[in-house]
Design a protein around this motif. Structure first.
Motif, short mmCIF file in Angstrom:
data_model
loop_
_atom_site.label_atom_id
_atom_site.label_comp_id
_atom_site.label_asym_id
_atom_site.label_seq_id
_atom_site.Cartn_x
_atom_site.Cartn_y
_atom_site.Cartn_z
N ASN A 1 11.49 47.43 39.29
CA ASN A 1 11.53 48.87 39.57
C ASN A 1 12.37 49.61 38.54
N TYR B 1 9.47 57.96 33.72
CA TYR B 1 8.50 56.96 34.19
C TYR B 1 9.19 56.09 35.23
N ILE C 1 0.05 48.07 39.30
CA ILE C 1 0.99 47.56 38.31
C ILE C 1 1.65 46.28 38.81
N VAL D 1 8.66 52.96 38.27
CA VAL D 1 7.87 51.90 38.91
C VAL D 1 8.33 51.81 40.36
N PHE E 1 2.60 47.51 42.22
CA PHE E 1 3.48 48.66 42.20
C PHE E 1 2.73 49.89 41.70
N SER E 2 3.37 51.04 41.87
CA SER E 2 2.81 52.31 41.37
C SER E 2 3.62 52.77 40.17
N LEU E 3 2.94 53.21 39.12
CA LEU E 3 3.59 53.76 37.95
C LEU E 3 3.44 55.28 38.00
N PHE F 1 5.85 46.50 34.19
CA PHE F 1 5.86 47.56 33.19
C PHE F 1 7.26 47.63 32.59
#
Length: 250
Positions: free
Chosen positions: A95, A130, A160, A132, A139-141, A163
């Protein structure tokens, strides 16, 4: 005459054993063909899925590339700065949260300059974030942009697995051994073969169970931040309307 006709009709009929043998032969012939067609369909679906996943990753990387390429920072009075101080990294893996300033190329001329008519025209940058988000994969970006106090948010991807953005410096053997600085983007997307499993909960379960119909696709990109490299490699560059920034929250 009647008996002869009955005898001829009996000769033209199939017995139950003959029908069973014919069905078995048809099964032996059709079975491999069906398996072959099913395998070809699955291979085609996987290929289409990989193309779709690649297109998604390309769109995400294009957005990140555009932001990092125009990354900027306010010059300190003592002209002492470092590349690692531009990109602010917060949180723990996976995260991560990244924050940096970038020139807003989508804004109008009158919006990005403080006073376009008189004197030094301080340029107003956008704050790019940005994030995460999520407790477990996928996950969501999320990308956030704050310009003059107004913040817009957009979910770039909800699939995701990983990242990360890293800043790297390389010493070149040309131009008097000057340093060149880059950003390295690492992006890993998750996807599944079957459309019925296309939701975050099922994808996460399949990923944890290491099922074969889960696809992990890795993507990388390198970004050359022009603003920082121009200032770093030419210390005599005078501050002007392009280099002087005004960090504003108005």
């Amino acid at each position: 005459m009647v008996k002869r006709n009955l005898k001829n009709n009996n000769r033209q009929a199939f017995t139950l054993v003959e029908l069973m043998i014919a069905c078995i032969c048809l099964t032996l012939i059709i079975g491999p063909i069906f398996i072959l067609l099913r395998s070809g369909t699955n291979t085609s679906l996987k290929g289409m899925l990989r193309i779709e996943t690649t297109e998604k990753a390309r769109n995400v990387l294009q957005q990140i590339y555009a932001d990092l390429k125009m990354a900027c920072f306010r010059l300190p009075d003592e002209n002492d700065y470092s590349f690692s101080s531009i990109l602010k990294k917060e949180g723990d893996a996976p995260n991560y949260i990244y924050k940096f300033y970038s020139f807003p190329i989508h804004q109008s001329y009158s919006e990005i300059f403080e006073n376009p008519e008189v004197g030094v025209n301080n340029r107003i940058p956008s704050l790019i974030t940005y994030k995460v988000e999520g407790e477990s994969a996928p996950f969501s970006l999320i990308r956030e942009e704050t310009f003059k106090g107004k913040t817009t948010s957009k979910v770039l991807s909800e699939n995701i697995n990983f990242f990360e953005i890293n800043d790297i410096g390389i010493t070149t053997k040309v131009n008097n051994s000057k340093m060149q600085f880059y950003y390295q983007i690492t992006l890993q997307l998750i996807d599944v073969l079957h459309a019925s499993d296309y939701n975050k909960k099922k994808i996460g379960e399949k990923l944890r169970q290491n099922q074969k119909d889960v696809i992990l696709a890795d993507f990388y990109d390198i970004v050359y931040p022009e603003y920082f490299n121009a200032l770093w490699n030419d210390k005599r560059l005078n501050q002007n309307w392009h280099t002087e920034l005004k960090i504003s929250t108005d």
